[in-house]
Write a protein that holds these residues in place. Structure first.
Motif, PDB file in Angstrom:
ATOM      1  N   ALA A  81       1.249  -4.342  -5.473  1.00 56.46           N
ATOM      2  CA  ALA A  81       0.580  -5.167  -6.481  1.00 56.46           C
ATOM      3  C   ALA A  81      -0.872  -5.289  -6.064  1.00 56.46           C
ATOM      4  O   ALA A  81      -1.291  -4.706  -5.066  1.00 56.46           O
ATOM      5  N   ASP A  82      -1.639  -6.043  -6.810  1.00 58.46           N
ATOM      6  CA  ASP A  82      -3.031  -6.314  -6.451  1.00 58.46           C
ATOM      7  C   ASP A  82      -3.060  -6.863  -5.026  1.00 58.46           C
ATOM      8  O   ASP A  82      -2.368  -7.832  -4.715  1.00 58.46           O
ATOM      9  N   SER A  83      -3.855  -6.246  -4.167  1.00 60.81           N
ATOM     10  CA  SER A  83      -3.883  -6.640  -2.755  1.00 60.81           C
ATOM     11  C   SER A  83      -4.253  -8.106  -2.556  1.00 60.81           C
ATOM     12  O   SER A  83      -3.842  -8.727  -1.582  1.00 60.81           O
ATOM     13  N   LYS A  84      -5.002  -8.657  -3.500  1.00 60.01           N
ATOM     14  CA  LYS A  84      -5.393 -10.068  -3.380  1.00 60.01           C
ATOM     15  C   LYS A  84      -4.204 -11.002  -3.598  1.00 60.01           C
ATOM     16  O   LYS A  84      -4.252 -12.170  -3.242  1.00 60.01           O
ATOM     17  N   LEU A  85      -3.123 -10.479  -4.183  1.00 62.55           N
ATOM     18  CA  LEU A  85      -1.929 -11.278  -4.435  1.00 62.55           C
ATOM     19  C   LEU A  85      -0.887 -11.144  -3.328  1.00 62.55           C
ATOM     20  O   LEU A  85       0.127 -11.828  -3.346  1.00 62.55           O
ATOM     21  N   LEU A  86      -1.142 -10.261  -2.362  1.00 66.19           N
ATOM     22  CA  LEU A  86      -0.173  -9.995  -1.304  1.00 66.19           C
ATOM     23  C   LEU A  86      -0.550 -10.697   0.002  1.00 66.19           C
ATOM     24  O   LEU A  86      -1.725 -10.912   0.275  1.00 66.19           O
ATOM     25  N   THR A  87       0.447 -10.995   0.796  1.00 61.58           N
ATOM     26  CA  THR A  87       0.185 -11.505   2.139  1.00 61.58           C
ATOM     27  C   THR A  87      -0.332 -10.345   2.984  1.00 61.58           C
ATOM     28  O   THR A  87      -0.193  -9.171   2.614  1.00 61.58           O
ATOM     29  N   GLU A  88      -0.885 -10.666   4.134  1.00 61.06           N
ATOM     30  CA  GLU A  88      -1.382  -9.612   5.022  1.00 61.06           C
ATOM     31  C   GLU A  88      -0.251  -8.667   5.428  1.00 61.06           C
ATOM     32  O   GLU A  88      -0.422  -7.444   5.428  1.00 61.06           O
ATOM     33  N   ALA A  89       0.925  -9.207   5.738  1.00 55.26           N
ATOM     34  CA  ALA A  89       2.063  -8.369   6.139  1.00 55.26           C
ATOM     35  C   ALA A  89       2.505  -7.466   4.990  1.00 55.26           C
ATOM     36  O   ALA A  89       2.795  -6.282   5.197  1.00 55.26           O
ATOM     37  N   ALA A  90       2.541  -8.002   3.767  1.00 54.25           N
ATOM     38  CA  ALA A  90       2.930  -7.198   2.605  1.00 54.25           C
ATOM     39  C   ALA A  90       1.904  -6.097   2.342  1.00 54.25           C
ATOM     40  O   ALA A  90       2.271  -4.967   1.997  1.00 54.25           O
ATOM     41  N   ARG A  91       0.607  -6.413   2.509  1.00 56.31           N
ATOM     42  CA  ARG A  91      -0.436  -5.387   2.340  1.00 56.31           C
ATOM     43  C   ARG A  91      -0.237  -4.251   3.329  1.00 56.31           C
ATOM     44  O   ARG A  91      -0.363  -3.077   2.988  1.00 56.31           O
ATOM     45  N   GLU A  92       0.069  -4.588   4.576  1.00 53.86           N
ATOM     46  CA  GLU A  92       0.267  -3.561   5.603  1.00 53.86           C
ATOM     47  C   GLU A  92       1.478  -2.693   5.277  1.00 53.86           C
ATOM     48  O   GLU A  92       1.435  -1.477   5.448  1.00 53.86           O
ATOM     49  N   ARG A  93       2.569  -3.309   4.798  1.00 55.09           N
ATOM     50  CA  ARG A  93       3.759  -2.537   4.420  1.00 55.09           C
ATOM     51  C   ARG A  93       3.435  -1.588   3.264  1.00 55.09           C
ATOM     52  O   ARG A  93       3.809  -0.417   3.282  1.00 55.09           O
ATOM     53  N   CYS A  94       2.735  -2.105   2.259  1.00 52.90           N
ATOM     54  CA  CYS A  94       2.375  -1.273   1.104  1.00 52.90           C
ATOM     55  C   CYS A  94       1.448  -0.141   1.516  1.00 52.90           C
ATOM     56  O   CYS A  94       1.611   0.999   1.073  1.00 52.90           O
ATOM     57  N   TYR A  95       0.476  -0.445   2.367  1.00 55.70           N
ATOM     58  CA  TYR A  95      -0.449   0.586   2.854  1.00 55.70           C
ATOM     59  C   TYR A  95       0.326   1.726   3.521  1.00 55.70           C
ATOM     60  O   TYR A  95       0.111   2.905   3.215  1.00 55.70           O
ATOM     61  N   ALA A  96       1.255   1.372   4.413  1.00 55.69           N
ATOM     62  CA  ALA A  96       2.028   2.393   5.122  1.00 55.69           C
ATOM     63  C   ALA A  96       2.839   3.238   4.139  1.00 55.69           C
ATOM     64  O   ALA A  96       2.930   4.463   4.292  1.00 55.69           O
ATOM     65  N   GLN A  97       3.397   2.615   3.124  1.00 57.72           N
ATOM     66  CA  GLN A  97       4.193   3.346   2.137  1.00 57.72           C
ATOM     67  C   GLN A  97       3.314   4.252   1.265  1.00 57.72           C
ATOM     68  O   GLN A  97       3.702   5.379   0.967  1.00 57.72           O
ATOM     69  N   VAL A  98       2.160   3.758   0.864  1.00 62.21           N
ATOM     70  CA  VAL A  98       1.250   4.580   0.049  1.00 62.21           C
ATOM     71  C   VAL A  98       0.810   5.806   0.835  1.00 62.21           C
ATOM     72  O   VAL A  98       0.861   6.933   0.333  1.00 62.21           O
ATOM     73  N   VAL A  99       0.405   5.610   2.077  1.00 60.64           N
ATOM     74  CA  VAL A  99      -0.045   6.732   2.907  1.00 60.64           C
ATOM     75  C   VAL A  99       1.092   7.730   3.105  1.00 60.64           C
ATOM     76  O   VAL A  99       0.887   8.944   3.048  1.00 60.64           O
ATOM     77  N   ARG A 100       2.310   7.243   3.297  1.00 59.89           N
ATOM     78  CA  ARG A 100       3.457   8.118   3.522  1.00 59.89           C
ATOM     79  C   ARG A 100       3.854   8.873   2.258  1.00 59.89           C
ATOM     80  O   ARG A 100       4.185  10.049   2.302  1.00 59.89           O
ATOM     81  N   ARG A 101       3.792   8.217   1.094  1.00 61.05           N
ATOM     82  CA  ARG A 101       4.300   8.802  -0.148  1.00 61.05           C
ATOM     83  C   ARG A 101       3.257   9.574  -0.958  1.00 61.05           C
ATOM     84  O   ARG A 101       3.611  10.416  -1.769  1.00 61.05           O
ATOM     85  N   ALA A 102       1.992   9.277  -0.784  1.00 55.59           N
ATOM     86  CA  ALA A 102       0.937   9.806  -1.662  1.00 55.59           C
ATOM     87  C   ALA A 102       0.818  11.321  -1.589  1.00 55.59           C
ATOM     88  O   ALA A 102       0.945  11.922  -0.525  1.00 55.59           O
ATOM     89  N   LEU A 103       0.544  11.906  -2.749  1.00 54.47           N
ATOM     90  CA  LEU A 103       0.179  13.320  -2.801  1.00 54.47           C
ATOM     91  C   LEU A 103      -1.220  13.492  -2.217  1.00 54.47           C
ATOM     92  O   LEU A 103      -1.531  14.529  -1.639  1.00 54.47           O
ATOM     93  N   ALA A 104      -2.062  12.475  -2.397  1.00 56.58           N
ATOM     94  CA  ALA A 104      -3.431  12.472  -1.860  1.00 56.58           C
ATOM     95  C   ALA A 104      -3.911  11.033  -1.798  1.00 56.58           C
ATOM     96  O   ALA A 104      -3.522  10.209  -2.631  1.00 56.58           O
ATOM     97  N   TRP A 105      -4.735  10.721  -0.805  1.00 55.55           N
ATOM     98  CA  TRP A 105      -5.351   9.390  -0.719  1.00 55.55           C
ATOM     99  C   TRP A 105      -6.667   9.514   0.034  1.00 55.55           C
ATOM    100  O   TRP A 105      -6.875  10.445   0.807  1.00 55.55           O
TER     101      TRP A 105
END
Length: 130
Positions: free
Chosen positions: A63-87
């Motif tokens: 979701a919007d990073s401003k709506l996430l806790t720091e821990a949730a942002r870190e989890r999402c970041y790791a998933q985006v980097v792992r799943r992305a075709l490009a970033w």
């Protein structure tokens, strides 16, 4: 005239726009956003990503990073980097933000992030208003 399948319901969620764009043939949809725009000092950071059009591209809790806790942002970041075709991530130093002004620096940062993607997007989604 509307293209069939291109209308997005208000409650479609984060992935609703991507699904609508893919239904009309735009396969590689990038998302781009910035952080630090409201800061009075410090850099402006922008990122862009192209996630797969399959279920593998759905990141739980994203979701919007401003709506996430720091821990949730870190989890999402790791998933985006792992799943992305490009970033990509770009940093605009404070001096450049001061020289350009925040709005221009923000647009420039988003453009740079998109330009650095190794997969060329068919469409870019962002929350920037001109």
């Amino acid at each position: 005239a509307r293209v069939p399948g291109s209308t997005v319901r208000r409650d479609a969620g984060l992935y609703g726009y991507e699904r609508a764009l893919r239904r009309v043939g735009l396969e590689h949809v990038a998302g781009a956003d910035e952080a630090g725009r409201g800061a009075c000092a410090g850099p402006l950071v922008a990122a862009a990503a192209v996630l797969p059009p399959t279920r593998a591209g759905i990141v739980p809790g994203l979701a919007d990073s401003k709506l996430l806790t720091e821990a949730a942002r870190e989890r999402c970041y790791a998933q985006v980097v792992r799943r992305a075709l490009a970033w990509s991530v770009v940093v605009v130093p404070p001096a450049e933000c001061d020289r350009l002004g925040m709005h221009v620096a923000n647009i420039a940062a988003l453009r740079r992030a998109v330009a650095r993607l190794s997969v060329r997007p068919s469409y870019v989604l962002t929350d920037v208003r001109s």
